[in-house]
Design a protein around this motif. Structure first.
Motif, PDB file in Angstrom:
ATOM      1  N   ASP A   1     -21.567  -0.671   6.179  1.00  0.00           N
ATOM      2  CA  ASP A   1     -20.555   0.261   5.686  1.00  0.00           C
ATOM      3  C   ASP A   1     -19.296  -0.088   6.476  1.00  0.00           C
ATOM      4  O   ASP A   1     -19.190   0.206   7.659  1.00  0.00           O
ATOM      5  CB  ASP A   1     -21.032   1.690   5.968  1.00  0.00           C
TER       6      ASP A   1
ATOM      7  N   GLY B   1     -11.417   4.784  -3.798  1.00  0.00           N
ATOM      8  CA  GLY B   1     -11.298   3.795  -2.725  1.00  0.00           C
ATOM      9  C   GLY B   1      -9.910   3.212  -2.571  1.00  0.00           C
ATOM     10  O   GLY B   1      -9.731   2.259  -1.830  1.00  0.00           O
ATOM     11  N   HIS B   2      -8.923   3.771  -3.258  1.00  0.00           N
ATOM     12  CA  HIS B   2      -7.581   3.206  -3.143  1.00  0.00           C
ATOM     13  C   HIS B   2      -6.557   4.288  -2.899  1.00  0.00           C
ATOM     14  O   HIS B   2      -6.567   5.322  -3.535  1.00  0.00           O
ATOM     15  CB  HIS B   2      -7.245   2.403  -4.398  1.00  0.00           C
TER      16      HIS B   2
ATOM     17  N   ASN C   1      -7.083   9.304  -1.685  1.00  0.00           N
ATOM     18  CA  ASN C   1      -7.908   8.108  -1.841  1.00  0.00           C
ATOM     19  C   ASN C   1      -8.697   8.233  -3.152  1.00  0.00           C
ATOM     20  O   ASN C   1      -9.712   8.898  -3.226  1.00  0.00           O
ATOM     21  CB  ASN C   1      -8.847   7.978  -0.639  1.00  0.00           C
TER      22      ASN C   1
ATOM     23  N   ILE D   1      -6.691  -5.399  -0.922  1.00  0.00           N
ATOM     24  CA  ILE D   1      -6.944  -6.201   0.271  1.00  0.00           C
ATOM     25  C   ILE D   1      -8.404  -6.664   0.339  1.00  0.00           C
ATOM     26  O   ILE D   1      -8.685  -7.781   0.783  1.00  0.00           O
ATOM     27  CB  ILE D   1      -6.529  -5.444   1.560  1.00  0.00           C
TER      28      ILE D   1
ATOM     29  N   TRP E   1     -12.087  -0.037   7.117  1.00  0.00           N
ATOM     30  CA  TRP E   1     -10.850  -0.733   7.468  1.00  0.00           C
ATOM     31  C   TRP E   1      -9.775  -0.342   6.474  1.00  0.00           C
ATOM     32  O   TRP E   1      -9.954   0.596   5.703  1.00  0.00           O
ATOM     33  CB  TRP E   1     -11.048  -2.240   7.549  1.00  0.00           C
ATOM     34  N   GLN E   2      -8.642  -1.038   6.495  1.00  0.00           N
ATOM     35  CA  GLN E   2      -7.482  -0.644   5.694  1.00  0.00           C
ATOM     36  C   GLN E   2      -6.665  -1.866   5.271  1.00  0.00           C
ATOM     37  O   GLN E   2      -6.788  -2.930   5.886  1.00  0.00           O
ATOM     38  CB  GLN E   2      -6.559   0.243   6.531  1.00  0.00           C
ATOM     39  N   THR E   3      -5.817  -1.650   4.305  1.00  0.00           N
ATOM     40  CA  THR E   3      -4.916  -2.707   3.849  1.00  0.00           C
ATOM     41  C   THR E   3      -4.163  -3.342   5.023  1.00  0.00           C
ATOM     42  O   THR E   3      -3.905  -4.539   5.039  1.00  0.00           O
ATOM     43  CB  THR E   3      -3.894  -2.107   2.859  1.00  0.00           C
ATOM     44  N   GLU E   4      -3.820  -2.519   5.988  1.00  0.00           N
ATOM     45  CA  GLU E   4      -3.031  -2.980   7.129  1.00  0.00           C
ATOM     46  C   GLU E   4      -3.814  -3.875   8.082  1.00  0.00           C
ATOM     47  O   GLU E   4      -3.229  -4.564   8.916  1.00  0.00           O
ATOM     48  CB  GLU E   4      -2.543  -1.773   7.944  1.00  0.00           C
TER      49      GLU E   4
ATOM     50  N   THR F   1       0.852  -1.183   0.000  1.00  0.00           N
ATOM     51  CA  THR F   1       0.000   0.000   0.000  1.00  0.00           C
ATOM     52  C   THR F   1       0.887   1.232   0.000  1.00  0.00           C
ATOM     53  O   THR F   1       2.089   1.143   0.231  1.00  0.00           O
ATOM     54  CB  THR F   1      -0.963  -0.001   1.198  1.00  0.00           C
TER      55      THR F   1
ATOM     56  N   GLY G   1     -11.741  10.676   6.391  1.00  0.00           N
ATOM     57  CA  GLY G   1     -10.708  10.531   5.360  1.00  0.00           C
ATOM     58  C   GLY G   1      -9.321  10.568   5.966  1.00  0.00           C
ATOM     59  O   GLY G   1      -9.154  10.719   7.177  1.00  0.00           O
TER      60      GLY G   1
ATOM     61  N   VAL H   1     -17.549  -0.195   0.941  1.00  0.00           N
ATOM     62  CA  VAL H   1     -16.204  -0.208   1.521  1.00  0.00           C
ATOM     63  C   VAL H   1     -15.247   0.701   0.771  1.00  0.00           C
ATOM     64  O   VAL H   1     -15.366   0.856  -0.437  1.00  0.00           O
ATOM     65  CB  VAL H   1     -15.599  -1.632   1.509  1.00  0.00           C
ATOM     66  N   GLY H   2     -14.305   1.265   1.472  1.00  0.00           N
ATOM     67  CA  GLY H   2     -13.160   1.883   0.810  1.00  0.00           C
ATOM     68  C   GLY H   2     -13.062   3.384   0.933  1.00  0.00           C
ATOM     69  O   GLY H   2     -11.981   3.942   0.840  1.00  0.00           O
ATOM     70  N   GLU H   3     -14.190   4.053   1.113  1.00  0.00           N
ATOM     71  CA  GLU H   3     -14.174   5.501   1.261  1.00  0.00           C
ATOM     72  C   GLU H   3     -15.521   5.898   1.852  1.00  0.00           C
ATOM     73  O   GLU H   3     -16.468   5.113   1.838  1.00  0.00           O
ATOM     74  CB  GLU H   3     -13.932   6.189  -0.091  1.00  0.00           C
TER      75      GLU H   3
ATOM     76  N   ILE I   1     -16.277   8.332   9.359  1.00  0.00           N
ATOM     77  CA  ILE I   1     -14.884   8.434   8.921  1.00  0.00           C
ATOM     78  C   ILE I   1     -14.787   9.571   7.910  1.00  0.00           C
ATOM     79  O   ILE I   1     -15.559   9.621   6.952  1.00  0.00           O
ATOM     80  CB  ILE I   1     -14.409   7.112   8.266  1.00  0.00           C
TER      81      ILE I   1
ATOM     82  N   ASP J   1      -6.742   8.071   9.960  1.00  0.00           N
ATOM     83  CA  ASP J   1      -7.991   8.631   9.451  1.00  0.00           C
ATOM     84  C   ASP J   1      -8.563   9.626  10.450  1.00  0.00           C
ATOM     85  O   ASP J   1      -8.506   9.397  11.661  1.00  0.00           O
ATOM     86  CB  ASP J   1      -9.047   7.531   9.254  1.00  0.00           C
TER      87      ASP J   1
HETATM   88  C1  WT7 Z   1      -8.530   3.896   3.732  1.00  0.00           C
HETATM   89  C2  WT7 Z   1      -7.905   2.550   3.537  1.00  0.00           C
HETATM   90  C3  WT7 Z   1     -10.668  -1.175   3.274  1.00  0.00           C
HETATM   91  C4  WT7 Z   1     -10.126  -1.822   2.106  1.00  0.00           C
HETATM   92  C5  WT7 Z   1     -10.108  -0.970   0.885  1.00  0.00           C
HETATM   93  C6  WT7 Z   1      -9.304   0.311   1.012  1.00  0.00           C
HETATM   94  C7  WT7 Z   1     -10.702   4.707   3.709  1.00  0.00           C
HETATM   95  C8  WT7 Z   1     -11.956   2.535   3.898  1.00  0.00           C
HETATM   96  C9  WT7 Z   1     -13.927   3.201   4.485  1.00  0.00           C
HETATM   97  C10 WT7 Z   1     -15.287   3.409   4.869  1.00  0.00           C
HETATM   98  C11 WT7 Z   1     -14.826   5.699   5.001  1.00  0.00           C
HETATM   99  C12 WT7 Z   1     -13.091   4.330   4.372  1.00  0.00           C
HETATM  100  C13 WT7 Z   1     -10.015   5.168   4.960  1.00  0.00           C
HETATM  101  C14 WT7 Z   1      -8.920   4.141   5.147  1.00  0.00           C
HETATM  102  N1  WT7 Z   1     -11.867   3.879   4.000  1.00  0.00           N
HETATM  103  N2  WT7 Z   1     -13.184   2.121   4.180  1.00  0.00           N
HETATM  104  N3  WT7 Z   1     -16.160   2.392   4.972  1.00  0.00           N
HETATM  105  N4  WT7 Z   1     -15.687   4.673   5.119  1.00  0.00           N
HETATM  106  N5  WT7 Z   1     -13.539   5.568   4.629  1.00  0.00           N
HETATM  107  O1  WT7 Z   1      -8.103   0.041   1.657  1.00  0.00           O
HETATM  108  O2  WT7 Z   1      -6.510   1.339   0.230  1.00  0.00           O
HETATM  109  O3  WT7 Z   1      -5.897   0.543   2.556  1.00  0.00           O
HETATM  110  O4  WT7 Z   1      -7.518   2.421   2.199  1.00  0.00           O
HETATM  111  O5  WT7 Z   1      -9.743   3.940   2.992  1.00  0.00           O
HETATM  112  O6  WT7 Z   1      -9.462   6.432   4.736  1.00  0.00           O
HETATM  113  O7  WT7 Z   1      -7.837   4.586   5.912  1.00  0.00           O
HETATM  114  P1  WT7 Z   1      -6.929   1.064   1.636  1.00  0.00           P
END
Ligand code: WT7
Length: 714
Positions: free
Chosen positions: A441, A566-567, A563, A341, A444-447, A295, A556, A416-418, A554, A542
Motif C-alpha cells: 500500500d 485517487g486524484h 481526493n 504521476i 505518496w504524491q505528485t510532488e 496538480t 487524507g 495507491v492513491g487513497e 494515512i 496529509d
Molecule cells: C494524495 C496524493 C500517489 C500518486 C497518486 C495520487 C493520497 C496517495 C495513498 C495511500 C492513503 C494516499 C494522499 C496524498 N494518497 N496514496 N496509499 N494511502 N492515501 O497522487 O493526486 O498527488 O494525491 O493522495 O492524500 O496526499 P496525488
C-alpha cells in the motif's frame, strides 16, 4: 510453501500502551499482519534485511548511491546531496545522463526482442500491440527527430502532451527526454480548458494530441479539445505553433474538427520523412528538469511540479526494484493512467529503466464487464499488478467473484492513491491476489516522484489500511500544529512530514518558487537561513497516525482538496469553474464520502438576483465543471441554495455544508452571520437526498474529523 493465511489474523503486539483497548475498538480496530509467501520471498529483489541498515539515517544521503547506480551515467556525480540553497535540494550534482537512453538504448543488447510495452486496446476484438525494446528504440528516435527537426525543439524547452492511454504517449515522453525537452502530460480525461491552462503556465509551443480513443465502448473525440486548449491558452497569453496529431487508427480520422493548415499535422505523415532516423541522446545534467506534472492546490492556479532527471529516475528505478519487486522477466501491469504521476513513475520511467515489460490498457476497468482486467492478466501472464482503491472497489462491487474464473497468478500487487478500507484490502488480497500475492500500500504524491510510505514486500508484513513505515531512506514524522512530534501509538493524528530530502522530491513549482517554499516547507521550518536539511521538514498535507510498529495510517488531505478516485481536485478550481456560469453568484465545493470513489464533489451555488433554481441550472453548473476541468470533476449533486452559511466577515463556512452533505454534524454555527440558513439548507438537501434513496452512512471518527475540519484552511 507455507500458507501465509495461517500466520495472518489479528496480532495484538501492535497496540500501544498509551491507547486503551476501548479507544481502539471504538475508533480503529487495529488490524493483524499478513505475511508474504516463502515463494515470494525466495525471488524478491529485497530479501536481505541488511538493506534496511544500508538505508538507515546514519548512511543518509550516500545510501542513495545504490539507487543511482541502477542507472547508466555519462558522467558520475561528485556531490550526492547539495543543501546549499534550501529547500531547493540538488541530487547527484555534477552527474550527467539521459533518461531515454536509460529506459531504452541500454537494454538493447539483452532485450532487443523483448516486449517493452504491451498495449491492450479497450475493444476486446482489436489486437493487442507489443512494442519490443528494439521497436521502441526506433519509434522514440523517429519521433525525437520530428520534435527536433520539424518542431525545432531543444533541451530546456517545454512540450505539452494531451494524450490518453496509447503507446504513442510513452514514445513521445521518451522522445522528449532524449532531447532534454521538458514534457508536461495533461491527463487525457481533462478538458481542453484545463489543458490550455497548463500550456500557458508551462509556456509550451508544441501540443501533442490524438484524434480520438476508446472509452467505455465509445470513441471519444479528443482532437476537439486541442482547439479549446489553444483558445484558452491564448486568453492567458500562451501560444501554440504546432499541433502534432497521432491517429488512433491507421488511415482514419476519428475527430469531427478540421485540421488547421499550417498548425495541425498528422504524426504518421511527418514520420515518413524521418524513417530510421537516429537522434543521439542529449547528455543532461542530473539536475535538469525531466518533466512537469500539474496538480491541484488550494488556490485556483495548478501547480506544475518540476521533476529532475537524475534524482527522479534513480528514485523510481530504486523503488520499482525494491517495492514493486520488478525483475526484467516480469510482466508488470500498472493499471493507472500515464496522465497522473503514478503512470509516469510506475508505468513508464521505473519499469522501463529496469528493462521489464510494462502493460498499458486503454480503457475502463469494467468494459465490457468486470472480468476484463482478469482476462487481460490471464492472457498476458501478468505477474505484478498495481491499481487504486477506487478501481478495486468498483471491480469488487460489480464482479466480486470474477477473479476466481481466470487462471492468472499475481506474485505482487500494489494499491495507491487513497486510503483503502480493510475489507476492500482483504478482498484484494484473498480474491484478486488469491492469497498468494504480496501487497504494498504505497503512500505518496505528485510532488514526491515515488513512494514515501510502504512495506518492503518480502521483509515487512502487510497490515490492511496502513501503508507501512517510511520507505528506504525516507524518515517520516507526525507533527501537531505546534511542531511537536505526535508519538507512535498515541492514537492521535497529526500532520505527516518527511524529515529529510530524497532524490525523487520535486525541485520546485514551475515558475512559483515562493509558493513551493511556502506550501511545503514554511509550516515546520526551524530556521530559514539554515542549510542543514534537518531544519526543513517537508509538509505533505496529509493527516496520519503512527502505530507502535512504526506503520502509518494515512487519513487524507488536511487542505481544501478533494481526493476523487485517487486524484486531487482543488476546491478553488472547482469553485472557479462553477463561477463561469453567468447566473452563479457564489459557489462552494465540498467532499462527500463515497462508497466507490472515496470522495466525490458536491457543489453548492447561490444564484444572482432574478434567477431561480431549476434542473437546467444544476445541469449547467455540472457541465461547467466538466468543461473547465473534465469528467472527473462532475459533481454528484449541485445544490442551489438561497444563500451560503457565512461568517460575519463573509467567508463561506464549507465545513457546515460539508456536514450537511455527509449527514454529519454542522458543528458550531454561533459565529455565522446567518445561522438560520443552516436549517433551510439542511432540509432542502437532505430531503432531496433521502428521496433519491441516499441516506448516507455513519461516518468513522476520522471521516467525521475530516469533514468537520473541511475548509478550515481558508
Ligand atoms: C494524495 C496524493 C500517489 C500518486 C497518486 C495520487 C493520497 C496517495 C495513498 C495511500 C492513503 C494516499 C494522499 C496524498 N494518497 N496514496 N496509499 N494511502 N492515501 O497522487 O493526486 O498527488 O494525491 O493522495 O492524500 O496526499 P496525488
Amino acid at each position: 510453501m507455507p500458507n501465509e493465511r495461517e500466520s495472518a489474523g489479528p496480532s495484538n503486539s501492535d497496540q500501544g500502551s498509551e491507547v486503551s483497548e476501548a479507544q481502539i475498538a471504538v475508533h480503529w480496530r487495529e488490524e493483524g499482519y499478513y505475511y508474504p509467501t516463502a515463494k515470494f520471498i525466495g525471488q524478491a529483489n529485497a530479501s536481505d534485511p541488511a538493506i534496511r541498515e544500508r538505508f538507515s539515517e546514519e548512511h543518509f544521503p550516500e545510501c542513495f548511491r545504490e539507487y543511482a547506480d541502477l542507472l547508466d551515467w555519462d558522467q558520475y556525480w561528485h556531490t550526492t546531496l547539495d543543501t546549499s540553497n534550501p529547500p531547493f535540494w540538488k541530487w547527484f550534482v555534477g552527474g550527467r545522463l539521459n533518461a531515454s537512453y536509460n529506459c531504452v538504448d541500454r537494454h538493447l543488447p539483452k532485450a532487443r526482442n523483448r516486449a517493452a510495452l504491451i498495449w491492450v486496446p479497450e475493444i476486446e476484438s482489436e489486437e493487442t500491440r507489443t512494442v519490443t525494446y528494439g521497436e521502441l528504440y526506433a519509434r522514440v528516435n523517429e519521433f525525437a527527430a520530428v520534435l527536433k527537426d520539424f518542431c525545432g525543439l531543444k533541451a530546456g524547452d517545454r512540450i505539452t502532451f494531451h494524450m490518453p492511454m496509447v503507446p504513442e504517449l510513452p514514445v513521445a515522453m521518451l522522445a522528449a527526454a532524449r532531447l532534454g525537452v521538458i514534457h508536461s502530460e495533461v491527463f487525457g480525461g481533462f478538458s481542453g480548458a484545463a489543458c490550455g491552462d497548463r500550456i500557458a503556465d508551462s509556456d509550451s509551443h508544441v501540443l501533442v494530441t490524438i484524434d480520438g480513443y476508446w472509452r467505455n465502448g465509445q470513441v471519444s473525440d479528443h482532437k476537439v479539445k486541442a482547439d479549446e486548449a489553444i483558445a484558452r491558452a491564448a486568453e492567458l497569453g500562451g501560444r501554440i505553433d504546432k499541433v502534432l496529431v497521432w491517429r488512433r487508427k491507421q488511415g482514419e480520422y476519428l475527430s469531427d474538427t478540421p485540421m488547421v493548415p499550417g498548425r495541425d499535422f498528422f504524426v504518421d505523415d511527418l514520420l515518413k520523412d524521418y524513417k530510421d532516423r537516429i537522434v543521439e541522446p542529449v547528455s543532461m545534467p542530473a539536475e535538469a528538469p525531466l518533466f512537469l506534472m500539474y496538480t491541484s492546490g488550494t488556490t485556483g492556479r495548478p501547480k506544475g511540479c518540476q521533476h529532475s532527471t537524475g534524482g527522479y529516475l534513480a528514485y523510481v528505478a530504486g523503488t520499482s526494484k525494491f517495492y514493486q519487486d520488478i525483475h526484467p522477466e516480469d510482466t508488470y501491469w500498472c493499471f493507472a493512467d500515464i496522465g497522473w504521476i503514478t503512470g509516469h513513475s510506475y508505468i513508464v520511467y521505473g519499469p522501463l529503466a529496469l528493462g521489464t515489460t510494462s502493460v498499458m490498457y486503454e480503457g475502463v476497468p469494467t468494459y465490457p464487464d468486470a472480468g476484463r482486467p482478469w482476462r487481460i492478466a490471464e492472457r498476458l501472464g501478468v505477474t505484478t499488478f498495481h491499481t487504486a482503491p477506487t478501481t478495486i472497489r468498483m471491480l469488487r462491487k460489480l464482479g466480486p467473484d470474477e477473479p476466481t474464473k481466470y487462471r492468472y497468478s499475481f506474485k505482487h500487487m500494489t494499491t495507491v492513491g487513497e486510503p483503502i478500507e480493510p475489507e476492500v484490502w482483504r478482498w484484494y488480497y484473498d480474491v484478486v491476489g488469491k492469497g498468494e500475492a504480496a501487497i504494498v500500500d504505497t503512500w505518496w504524491q505528485t510532488e514526491n516522484g515515488g513512494f514515501l510510505g510502504s512495506t518492503l514486500p518480502a521483509l515487512q508484513p502487510m497490515k490492511p489500511g496502513s501503508c507501512g513505515p517510511g520507505v528506504l531512506g525516507v524518515y517520516p514524522v507526525i507533527y501537531d500544529e505546534n511542531g511537536d512530534e505526535v508519538p507512535a501509538g498515541s492514537g492521535r493524528a497529526g500532520n505527516i512530514c518527511i524529515r529529510n530530502p530524497w532524490p525523487g522530491i520535486f525541485q520546485t513549482i514551475w515558475n512559483q518558487p515562493d509558493r513551493f517554499v511556502q506550501l511545503y516547507y514554511e509550516k515546520y521550518n526551524r530556521d530559514k537561513n539554515s542549510t542543514d536539511w534537518h531544519d526543513w521538514p517537508y509538509f505533505a498535507g496529509d493527516g496520519a497516525m503512527k502505530a507502535t510498529d512504526g506503520y502509518f495510517r494515512i487519513l487524507g488531505r488536511v487542505d481544501d482538496v478533494v481526493n476523487v478516485a485517487g486524484h486531487r481536485l482543488g476546491t478553488k478550481e472547482l469553485e472557479s469553474a462553477a463561477l463561469t456560469v453567468p447566473e452563479v453568484a457564489e459557489a462552494a465545493a465540498v467532499p462527500v464520502i463515497d462508497e466507490l470513489r472515496g470522495r466525490v464533489v458536491e457543489m453548492y451555488v447561490s444564484l444572482k438576483p432574478g434567477y431561480s433554481a431549476s434542473a437546467e441550472m444544476e445541469d449547467k453548473v455540472s457541465k461547467a465543471l466538466e468543461i473547465q476541468i473534465g469528467k472527473i470533476a462532475r459533481p454528484k449533486s449541485v445544490w442551489i441554495v438561497p444563500d451560503m452559511p457565512k461568517t460575519r466577515s463573509g467567508k463561506i463556512m464549507r465545513r457546515v455544508i460539508a456536514g450537511i452533505s455527509n449527514f454529519g454534524e454542522v458543528g458550531d454555527i454561533s459565529t455565522l452571520a446567518n445561522p438560520d440558513i443552516v436549517d433551510t439548507i439542511r432540509h432542502h438537501v437532505q430531503a432531496k437526498k433521502l428521496a433519491q434513496g441516499d441516506v448516507g452512512r455513519e461516518l468513522t471518527k476520522e471521516e467525521r474529523e475530516e469533514i468537520e475540519a473541511y475548509g478550515s484552511a481558508d
